[in-house]
Design a protein around this motif. Structure first.
Motif, PDB file in Angstrom:
ATOM      1  N   LEU A  38       0.882  -2.724 -37.086  1.00  0.00           N
ATOM      2  CA  LEU A  38       2.290  -2.945 -36.619  1.00  0.00           C
ATOM      3  C   LEU A  38       2.514  -2.038 -35.386  1.00  0.00           C
ATOM      4  O   LEU A  38       3.833  -1.806 -34.949  1.00  0.00           O
ATOM      5  CB  LEU A  38       3.166  -2.255 -37.638  1.00  0.00           C
ATOM      6  N   ARG A  39       1.634  -1.451 -34.614  1.00  0.00           N
ATOM      7  CA  ARG A  39       1.670  -0.757 -33.433  1.00  0.00           C
ATOM      8  C   ARG A  39       2.082  -1.708 -32.393  1.00  0.00           C
ATOM      9  O   ARG A  39       1.910  -2.959 -32.396  1.00  0.00           O
ATOM     10  CB  ARG A  39       0.436  -0.184 -33.125  1.00  0.00           C
ATOM     11  N   ALA A  40       2.784  -1.125 -31.535  1.00  0.00           N
ATOM     12  CA  ALA A  40       3.181  -1.847 -30.268  1.00  0.00           C
ATOM     13  C   ALA A  40       2.292  -2.341 -29.284  1.00  0.00           C
ATOM     14  O   ALA A  40       1.019  -1.865 -29.487  1.00  0.00           O
ATOM     15  CB  ALA A  40       4.134  -0.702 -29.304  1.00  0.00           C
ATOM     16  N   PRO A  41       2.442  -3.386 -28.799  1.00  0.00           N
ATOM     17  CA  PRO A  41       1.426  -4.188 -27.738  1.00  0.00           C
ATOM     18  C   PRO A  41       1.097  -2.984 -26.771  1.00  0.00           C
ATOM     19  O   PRO A  41       1.913  -2.142 -26.371  1.00  0.00           O
ATOM     20  CB  PRO A  41       2.174  -5.066 -27.054  1.00  0.00           C
ATOM     21  N   ILE A  42      -0.328  -3.270 -26.162  1.00  0.00           N
ATOM     22  CA  ILE A  42      -0.633  -2.387 -25.065  1.00  0.00           C
ATOM     23  C   ILE A  42      -0.514  -2.946 -23.717  1.00  0.00           C
ATOM     24  O   ILE A  42      -0.621  -4.319 -23.616  1.00  0.00           O
ATOM     25  CB  ILE A  42      -2.340  -2.225 -25.029  1.00  0.00           C
ATOM     26  N   HIS A  43      -0.067  -2.453 -22.802  1.00  0.00           N
ATOM     27  CA  HIS A  43       0.345  -3.023 -21.388  1.00  0.00           C
ATOM     28  C   HIS A  43      -0.774  -2.374 -20.474  1.00  0.00           C
ATOM     29  O   HIS A  43      -0.867  -1.098 -20.370  1.00  0.00           O
ATOM     30  CB  HIS A  43       1.810  -2.718 -20.993  1.00  0.00           C
ATOM     31  N   TYR A  44      -0.945  -3.372 -19.585  1.00  0.00           N
ATOM     32  CA  TYR A  44      -1.863  -2.847 -18.263  1.00  0.00           C
ATOM     33  C   TYR A  44      -1.180  -3.198 -17.194  1.00  0.00           C
ATOM     34  O   TYR A  44      -0.841  -4.537 -17.069  1.00  0.00           O
ATOM     35  CB  TYR A  44      -3.357  -3.423 -18.241  1.00  0.00           C
ATOM     36  N   LEU A  45      -1.436  -2.602 -15.907  1.00  0.00           N
ATOM     37  CA  LEU A  45      -0.660  -3.094 -14.453  1.00  0.00           C
ATOM     38  C   LEU A  45      -1.513  -2.578 -13.436  1.00  0.00           C
ATOM     39  O   LEU A  45      -1.893  -1.534 -13.605  1.00  0.00           O
ATOM     40  CB  LEU A  45       0.731  -2.489 -14.463  1.00  0.00           C
ATOM     41  N   PHE A  46      -2.087  -3.578 -12.773  1.00  0.00           N
ATOM     42  CA  PHE A  46      -2.858  -3.249 -11.617  1.00  0.00           C
ATOM     43  C   PHE A  46      -2.283  -3.799 -10.396  1.00  0.00           C
ATOM     44  O   PHE A  46      -1.805  -4.893 -10.536  1.00  0.00           O
ATOM     45  CB  PHE A  46      -4.357  -4.172 -11.970  1.00  0.00           C
ATOM     46  N   PHE A  47      -2.541  -2.888  -9.180  1.00  0.00           N
ATOM     47  CA  PHE A  47      -1.925  -3.476  -8.094  1.00  0.00           C
ATOM     48  C   PHE A  47      -2.878  -3.547  -7.114  1.00  0.00           C
ATOM     49  O   PHE A  47      -3.947  -2.811  -7.105  1.00  0.00           O
ATOM     50  CB  PHE A  47      -0.822  -2.574  -7.558  1.00  0.00           C
ATOM     51  N   TYR A  48      -2.860  -4.605  -6.052  1.00  0.00           N
ATOM     52  CA  TYR A  48      -3.863  -4.680  -5.095  1.00  0.00           C
ATOM     53  C   TYR A  48      -3.045  -5.275  -3.881  1.00  0.00           C
ATOM     54  O   TYR A  48      -2.187  -5.980  -3.977  1.00  0.00           O
ATOM     55  CB  TYR A  48      -4.811  -6.227  -5.519  1.00  0.00           C
ATOM     56  N   ASP A  49      -3.723  -4.411  -2.884  1.00  0.00           N
ATOM     57  CA  ASP A  49      -3.347  -4.529  -1.675  1.00  0.00           C
ATOM     58  C   ASP A  49      -3.628  -5.846  -1.022  1.00  0.00           C
ATOM     59  O   ASP A  49      -4.701  -5.680  -0.514  1.00  0.00           O
ATOM     60  CB  ASP A  49      -3.469  -3.230  -0.612  1.00  0.00           C
ATOM     61  N   LEU A  50      -2.912  -6.905  -0.899  1.00  0.00           N
ATOM     62  CA  LEU A  50      -3.601  -8.037  -0.490  1.00  0.00           C
ATOM     63  C   LEU A  50      -2.294  -8.977   0.187  1.00  0.00           C
ATOM     64  O   LEU A  50      -1.603  -9.518  -0.332  1.00  0.00           O
ATOM     65  CB  LEU A  50      -3.857  -9.078  -1.653  1.00  0.00           C
ATOM     66  N   PRO A  51      -2.389  -8.677   1.483  1.00  0.00           N
ATOM     67  CA  PRO A  51      -1.210  -9.511   2.311  1.00  0.00           C
ATOM     68  C   PRO A  51      -1.460 -10.781   2.355  1.00  0.00           C
ATOM     69  O   PRO A  51      -1.811 -11.414   3.461  1.00  0.00           O
ATOM     70  CB  PRO A  51      -1.355  -8.607   3.546  1.00  0.00           C
ATOM     71  N   LEU A  52      -0.559 -11.635   1.468  1.00  0.00           N
ATOM     72  CA  LEU A  52      -0.874 -13.067   1.383  1.00  0.00           C
ATOM     73  C   LEU A  52       0.520 -13.659   1.476  1.00  0.00           C
ATOM     74  O   LEU A  52       1.662 -12.990   1.172  1.00  0.00           O
ATOM     75  CB  LEU A  52      -1.385 -13.684   0.065  1.00  0.00           C
ATOM     76  N   THR A  53       0.802 -14.894   2.204  1.00  0.00           N
ATOM     77  CA  THR A  53       1.970 -15.423   2.067  1.00  0.00           C
ATOM     78  C   THR A  53       2.112 -16.053   0.607  1.00  0.00           C
ATOM     79  O   THR A  53       1.111 -16.350  -0.176  1.00  0.00           O
ATOM     80  CB  THR A  53       2.206 -16.357   3.224  1.00  0.00           C
ATOM     81  N   LYS A  54       3.413 -16.553   0.487  1.00  0.00           N
ATOM     82  CA  LYS A  54       3.640 -17.146  -1.024  1.00  0.00           C
ATOM     83  C   LYS A  54       2.743 -18.517  -0.939  1.00  0.00           C
ATOM     84  O   LYS A  54       2.194 -18.912  -1.896  1.00  0.00           O
ATOM     85  CB  LYS A  54       5.158 -17.415  -1.086  1.00  0.00           C
ATOM     86  N   ALA A  55       2.902 -19.122   0.039  1.00  0.00           N
ATOM     87  CA  ALA A  55       2.136 -20.510   0.042  1.00  0.00           C
ATOM     88  C   ALA A  55       0.673 -20.219  -0.180  1.00  0.00           C
ATOM     89  O   ALA A  55       0.002 -21.151  -0.754  1.00  0.00           O
ATOM     90  CB  ALA A  55       2.418 -21.279   1.352  1.00  0.00           C
ATOM     91  N   GLN A  56       0.066 -19.223   0.483  1.00  0.00           N
ATOM     92  CA  GLN A  56      -1.681 -18.868   0.383  1.00  0.00           C
ATOM     93  C   GLN A  56      -1.654 -18.412  -1.271  1.00  0.00           C
ATOM     94  O   GLN A  56      -2.764 -18.937  -1.739  1.00  0.00           O
ATOM     95  CB  GLN A  56      -1.904 -17.774   1.071  1.00  0.00           C
TER      96      GLN A  56
END
Length: 191
Positions: A38-56
């Protein structure tokens, strides 16, 4: 004046292992797993510096992530499975994979400032909640309840970077297995 939405969903997908590569399997939970059920879910969050346009992002990153995730969960198939709980307690809970099970993957765009979120300064944790996916809905099926165990969200910050958020059920994997999954997924070659 209404404010802009923080997050815009671009696509929601179901990613499965390649067809006919994984047999239907049930992995019963041990006594020690059941204690922490019954423990709460585990969350992971990773950030990547990647300058892409929405289309790319839509043309290259989205298909590559779906392909590499599909190939990886072929070897880590419980990630596509579900936690099965029997309400009448005739059997112990188990993680079950059957052909057609999937990982729910959300691709989104965020209008928050990527550099503020990733900078070296105090910030409000409420800004990060939109980048973390929900596990999904539970389903009652005749004599058991089916609970998703893993979900993924990939969020683009146009021309700045990408965030990958993951939510796992506490009983899916220990830390070692979770990081082995991440290493295997990261090492996938795109074809």
């Amino acid at each position: 004046m209404a404010s802009l939405p923080i997050l815009t969903v671009l696509e929601q997908s179901h990613v499965s292992p390649p067809p006919a590569t994984v047999t239907d399997t049930s992995l019963p939970l041990s006594f020690f797993d059941i204690i922490h059920l019954l423990r709460a879910p585990i969350h992971y969050l990773f950030f990547y510096d990647l300058p892409l346009t929405k289309a790319q992002f839509i043309e290259t990153i989205v298909p590559n992530i779906k392909h590499s995730l599909s190939t990886t969960i072929q070897h880590f198939f419980p990630y596509a499975g579900n936690l099965i709980v029997f309400p009448n307690r005739t059997k112990n809970p188990e993680i079950r994979y059957v052909e057609g099970d999937f990982v729910k993957v959300t691709f989104a765009e965020c209008n928050l400032d990527f550099h503020v979120l990733t900078g070296y300064h105090p910030r409000n944790c409420d800004k990060f909640y939109d980048l973390i996916p929900l596990l999904g809905d539970c389903h009652k099926i005749s004599d058991f309840v089916k609970i998703p165990v893993f979900s993924l969200q990939v969020t683009i910050f146009p021309n700045c970077g990408v965030a990958i958020g993951m939510t796992t059920h506490h009983r899916l994997a220990d830390a070692s297995t979770q990081f082995n999954f991440l290493k295997a997924w990261a090492s996938m070659r795109y074809r």
